[in-house]
Design a protein around this motif. Sequence first.
Motif, PDB file in Angstrom:
ATOM      1  N   LEU A   1       2.739   9.767  -0.291  1.00  0.00           N
ATOM      2  CA  LEU A   1       2.684   8.338   0.040  1.00  0.00           C
ATOM      3  C   LEU A   1       1.768   8.090   1.228  1.00  0.00           C
ATOM      4  O   LEU A   1       0.981   7.134   1.239  1.00  0.00           O
ATOM      5  CB  LEU A   1       4.084   7.807   0.335  1.00  0.00           C
ATOM      6  N   ARG A   2       1.860   8.952   2.219  1.00  0.00           N
ATOM      7  CA  ARG A   2       1.029   8.810   3.427  1.00  0.00           C
ATOM      8  C   ARG A   2      -0.448   8.952   3.069  1.00  0.00           C
ATOM      9  O   ARG A   2      -1.299   8.185   3.540  1.00  0.00           O
ATOM     10  CB  ARG A   2       1.466   9.861   4.440  1.00  0.00           C
ATOM     11  N   ALA A   3      -0.764   9.927   2.235  1.00  0.00           N
ATOM     12  CA  ALA A   3      -2.160  10.158   1.864  1.00  0.00           C
ATOM     13  C   ALA A   3      -2.722   8.979   1.078  1.00  0.00           C
ATOM     14  O   ALA A   3      -3.877   8.566   1.286  1.00  0.00           O
ATOM     15  CB  ALA A   3      -2.279  11.444   1.047  1.00  0.00           C
TER      16      ALA A   3
ATOM     17  N   ALA B   1       4.421   3.141   6.758  1.00  0.00           N
ATOM     18  CA  ALA B   1       3.482   2.050   7.008  1.00  0.00           C
ATOM     19  C   ALA B   1       3.271   1.833   8.495  1.00  0.00           C
ATOM     20  O   ALA B   1       2.148   1.587   8.958  1.00  0.00           O
ATOM     21  CB  ALA B   1       3.984   0.766   6.352  1.00  0.00           C
ATOM     22  N   ALA B   2       4.348   1.940   9.282  1.00  0.00           N
ATOM     23  CA  ALA B   2       4.261   1.693  10.725  1.00  0.00           C
ATOM     24  C   ALA B   2       3.446   2.747  11.456  1.00  0.00           C
ATOM     25  O   ALA B   2       3.011   2.516  12.589  1.00  0.00           O
ATOM     26  CB  ALA B   2       5.662   1.611  11.328  1.00  0.00           C
TER      27      ALA B   2
ATOM     28  N   LEU C   1       0.791  -1.234   0.000  1.00  0.00           N
ATOM     29  CA  LEU C   1       0.000   0.000   0.000  1.00  0.00           C
ATOM     30  C   LEU C   1       0.822   1.284   0.000  1.00  0.00           C
ATOM     31  O   LEU C   1       0.247   2.366  -0.116  1.00  0.00           O
ATOM     32  CB  LEU C   1      -0.944   0.011   1.210  1.00  0.00           C
ATOM     33  N   VAL C   2       2.129   1.196   0.153  1.00  0.00           N
ATOM     34  CA  VAL C   2       2.956   2.405   0.133  1.00  0.00           C
ATOM     35  C   VAL C   2       3.542   2.534  -1.271  1.00  0.00           C
ATOM     36  O   VAL C   2       4.567   1.934  -1.604  1.00  0.00           O
ATOM     37  CB  VAL C   2       4.069   2.356   1.196  1.00  0.00           C
ATOM     38  N   PHE C   3       2.862   3.319  -2.106  1.00  0.00           N
ATOM     39  CA  PHE C   3       3.290   3.490  -3.493  1.00  0.00           C
ATOM     40  C   PHE C   3       2.684   4.772  -4.033  1.00  0.00           C
ATOM     41  O   PHE C   3       1.784   5.367  -3.429  1.00  0.00           O
ATOM     42  CB  PHE C   3       2.874   2.288  -4.350  1.00  0.00           C
ATOM     43  N   ALA C   4       3.159   5.148  -5.214  1.00  0.00           N
ATOM     44  CA  ALA C   4       2.571   6.278  -5.944  1.00  0.00           C
ATOM     45  C   ALA C   4       2.243   5.821  -7.360  1.00  0.00           C
ATOM     46  O   ALA C   4       2.823   4.864  -7.872  1.00  0.00           O
ATOM     47  CB  ALA C   4       3.541   7.449  -5.972  1.00  0.00           C
ATOM     48  N   GLY C   5       1.325   6.536  -7.990  1.00  0.00           N
ATOM     49  CA  GLY C   5       0.955   6.241  -9.367  1.00  0.00           C
ATOM     50  C   GLY C   5       0.065   5.025  -9.483  1.00  0.00           C
ATOM     51  O   GLY C   5      -0.383   4.439  -8.496  1.00  0.00           O
ATOM     52  N   ASP C   6      -0.232   4.637 -10.723  1.00  0.00           N
ATOM     53  CA  ASP C   6      -0.942   3.384 -10.969  1.00  0.00           C
ATOM     54  C   ASP C   6      -0.412   2.788 -12.267  1.00  0.00           C
ATOM     55  O   ASP C   6       0.464   3.353 -12.932  1.00  0.00           O
ATOM     56  CB  ASP C   6      -2.459   3.566 -10.980  1.00  0.00           C
TER      57      ASP C   6
END
Length: 393
Positions: free
Chosen positions: A116-118, A155-156, A77-82
């Motif tokens: 990334l957080r959002a 993530a943590a 789940l920690v990523f950008a884009g698609d």
Amino acid sequence: MNPPASTLVHDIGELVTADPGAGGGPLGVLRDAAVAFDGGRVVWIGADGSRAPACDTAVDAAGRCLLPGFVDSHAHLVFAGDRAEEFTARMTGRPYAAGGIRTTVAATRAATDEELRANLRRLLAEMTRQGTTTVECKSGYGLTPAQEERAVRIAAEETDEVTFLGAHVVPPEYDGDAAGYVRAVTGDMLAACAPHARWIDVFCERGAFDGEQTRAVLEAGAAAGLTPRVHAGQLGEGPGVRLAVELGAASADHCTFLSDADVAALASSETVATLLPAVEFSTRQPYPDARRLLDAGAAVALATDCNPGSGYSSSMAFCVALAVREMRMTPAEAVLAATAGGARALRRADVGRLSVGARADAHLIDAPSHVHLAYRPGVPLTAAVWKAGVRRV
């Protein structure tokens, strides 16, 4: 922070405890039941109308089904884009390959921490709205010490179940030097990430990491206090499952292509076979043979593998429906795999079940039975969700 108000959920037509000793069948089903939450825990379960404890809030389930919150034990789940263009190409005939991960690596490296957080929070909220209350989250789209440390640290902030997946693919700057990249993963990268993670994972697959490299990463992670998990058998048979069992991994994930020896190894071990049917839906690969695993006595979990490449679904209910339709699981087996099975894959005894002492994670669906999760695929059945006794939906 003040403790959550106590809550009594009553007039439950079907209470799925996921505790076979608590009620009927493999799901431990109780009929016409009630359950009380207090202090973030389940404190009482009984027949509706019996001596339930006094609670601050009462919720009328109106004969509907209450089950444990889903436990999603495999997500990125920690990523950008698609990678919608990649998906479109795949749907017109291009096969899935591990190398597409590099596209997400480039986008993730370019993103800010807040971006990334959002995105992480957006996906977690999406999961909660669909009844998921525990989520494992992997790194793996940074692939440098600083970028991977950033991923596990972010993530943590949101989950205790964080996995360091530096060994996802070999990044472009190490082309032709996989051994050098493994040294980086087991050196500075592991040292930076271990304080934020509980687990270590490797994509043991052609186009990613071979058995020897997988062993090196997992053994280094174990020495740093991290427990192994393994991506195994997604694109073909390989050494991943048996390495997972040998090294005491909590789970071997994907398990699409398994030899008889792989199945026997899983059945004789504590390693859970975590199946990810949304990936097969998205990649048009064969589905795992869950029936083969279950009949052999292996422990099975279901998870979404939510990621921007091989399967961008956050819906555990969708995975339940696919498992029943495509993987020869019964509705009860699929729901158990999505709750208690996921908890077992995370070595958790406090989630994935509704019994006294468990965390008060519960999912009320707008249906009389758990069967409707598979019977009515694609229908948004979630009516209410509690996490640690706090109503989130």
